[in-house]
Design a protein around this motif. Structure first.
Motif, short mmCIF file in Angstrom:
data_model
loop_
_atom_site.label_atom_id
_atom_site.label_comp_id
_atom_site.label_asym_id
_atom_site.label_seq_id
_atom_site.Cartn_x
_atom_site.Cartn_y
_atom_site.Cartn_z
N VAL A 77 0.87 -1.17 0.00
CA VAL A 77 0.00 0.00 0.00
C VAL A 77 0.91 1.23 0.00
N GLY A 78 0.71 2.12 -0.96
CA GLY A 78 1.45 3.38 -1.01
C GLY A 78 0.54 4.53 -0.64
N LEU A 79 0.95 5.34 0.32
CA LEU A 79 0.18 6.50 0.74
C LEU A 79 0.96 7.77 0.48
N ALA A 104 -3.31 5.35 -2.22
CA ALA A 104 -4.37 6.21 -1.69
C ALA A 104 -3.76 7.53 -1.23
N GLN A 105 -4.57 8.60 -1.36
CA GLN A 105 -4.16 9.90 -0.84
C GLN A 105 -4.42 9.93 0.66
N ALA A 106 -3.46 10.43 1.42
CA ALA A 106 -3.63 10.51 2.87
C ALA A 106 -2.63 11.49 3.44
N ASP A 107 -3.02 12.11 4.55
CA ASP A 107 -2.06 12.88 5.35
C ASP A 107 -1.23 11.87 6.12
N ILE A 108 0.02 11.74 5.77
CA ILE A 108 0.84 10.67 6.32
C ILE A 108 1.12 10.86 7.81
N SER A 112 -5.54 6.92 9.03
CA SER A 112 -6.15 5.86 9.83
C SER A 112 -6.71 4.80 8.90
N GLY A 113 -7.27 3.74 9.47
CA GLY A 113 -7.88 2.68 8.68
C GLY A 113 -6.97 1.51 8.38
N TYR A 114 -5.75 1.54 8.90
CA TYR A 114 -4.80 0.46 8.62
C TYR A 114 -4.21 -0.12 9.91
N VAL A 139 5.60 9.46 13.24
CA VAL A 139 6.15 8.26 13.89
C VAL A 139 5.02 7.46 14.56
N GLU A 140 4.11 8.17 15.20
CA GLU A 140 2.97 7.53 15.86
C GLU A 140 2.04 6.89 14.83
N ALA A 141 1.79 7.58 13.72
CA ALA A 141 0.85 7.07 12.71
C ALA A 141 1.35 5.78 12.07
N VAL A 142 2.63 5.73 11.70
CA VAL A 142 3.13 4.50 11.07
C VAL A 142 3.27 3.38 12.10
#
Length: 236
Positions: A77-79, A104-108, A112-114, A139-142
């Protein structure tokens, strides 16, 4: 991070990333292939378990890294924040017949959703391009998107990657990079690495140093670090 005279991180001007991808010329980081440091990890993946399972390409851009992974059979998955880059990456995957990769487009820094999904997270120059104040959110998001036991690889610029007199992104010292990521991940290694890019015009109109190091095929070679880390298997 590059300090200013008072010891605080140097501010970066705001970037319109989608505008960078709408230009007639490719952005300097789109070199038509994965960064060699990360390509080497893919080569080692099946032999040494460096890259495993489903992969997140964080800040994928034109996504040559994602496409190379998919060509090796990985699910990817590429964001990216740029809808133009996401559209170009999707078209490239379709042209190459790669159906194990989606974009998908996302604010890296706050996607969310993964949650708990990815066994490997790869960052090809995303973290160093973020505003300093959004790095911890990234860092928290990934981390949240990573499965227990997941691996993380971040390729990032060192401080002053274009030379002392040329402005650029807020790169890292090895210690800063380790400390930034270690707030959530267990860091295994930070080692010197090289990032490659096309020629570009610095934003303030200054010229690149005449002695800038170049590869055999004419790409700029810039100093950086490759960080390897993992998410503890006990954590969700």
């Amino acid at each position: 991070m590059t300090p200013d005279d008072e010891g605080a991180p140097m501010a970066q001007p705001p970037m319109d990333w989608d505008d960078m991808y709408r230009q007639d010329t490719l952005p300097p980081w789109s070199i038509g292939a994965p960064q060699p440091e990360l390509a080497a990890l893919i080569e080692q993946g099946s032999k040494q378990g460096k890259v495993r399972g489903e992969v997140l390409d964080a800040g994928c851009g034109h996504a040559e890294l994602s496409l190379a992974l998919a060509a090796r059979g990985y699910r990817v998955v590429g964001l990216d924040a740029s809808p133009t880059a996401v559209a170009a990456a999707t078209a490239a995957a379709n042209d190459r017949g790669l159906n194990s990769v989606t974009f998908a487009q996302a604010d890296i820094t706050e996607f969310s959703g993964y949650d708990g999904r990815f066994n490997t997270v790869m960052d090809s120059g995303c973290l160093h391009a973020l505003p300093v104040e959004r790095r911890q959110a990234y860092v928290e998001a990934v981390y949240r998107a990573a499965a227990p036991g997941a691996s993380l690889f971040i390729l990032a610029f060192a401080e002053r990657p274009f030379g002392e007199d040329v402005p650029g992104p807020n790169g890292f010292t090895a210690e800063d990079l380790r400390d930034t990521v270690a707030t959530r991940w267990t860091v295994d290694e930070v080692r010197p690495a090289t990032l490659y890019g096309r020629d570009f015009q610095p934003p303030d109109g200054t010229a690149l140093p005449r002695n800038a190091e170049r590869s055999a095929d004419g790409l700029l070679m810039m100093p950086g670090f490759l960080l390897s880390a993992h998410k503890d298997a006990r954590h969700s």
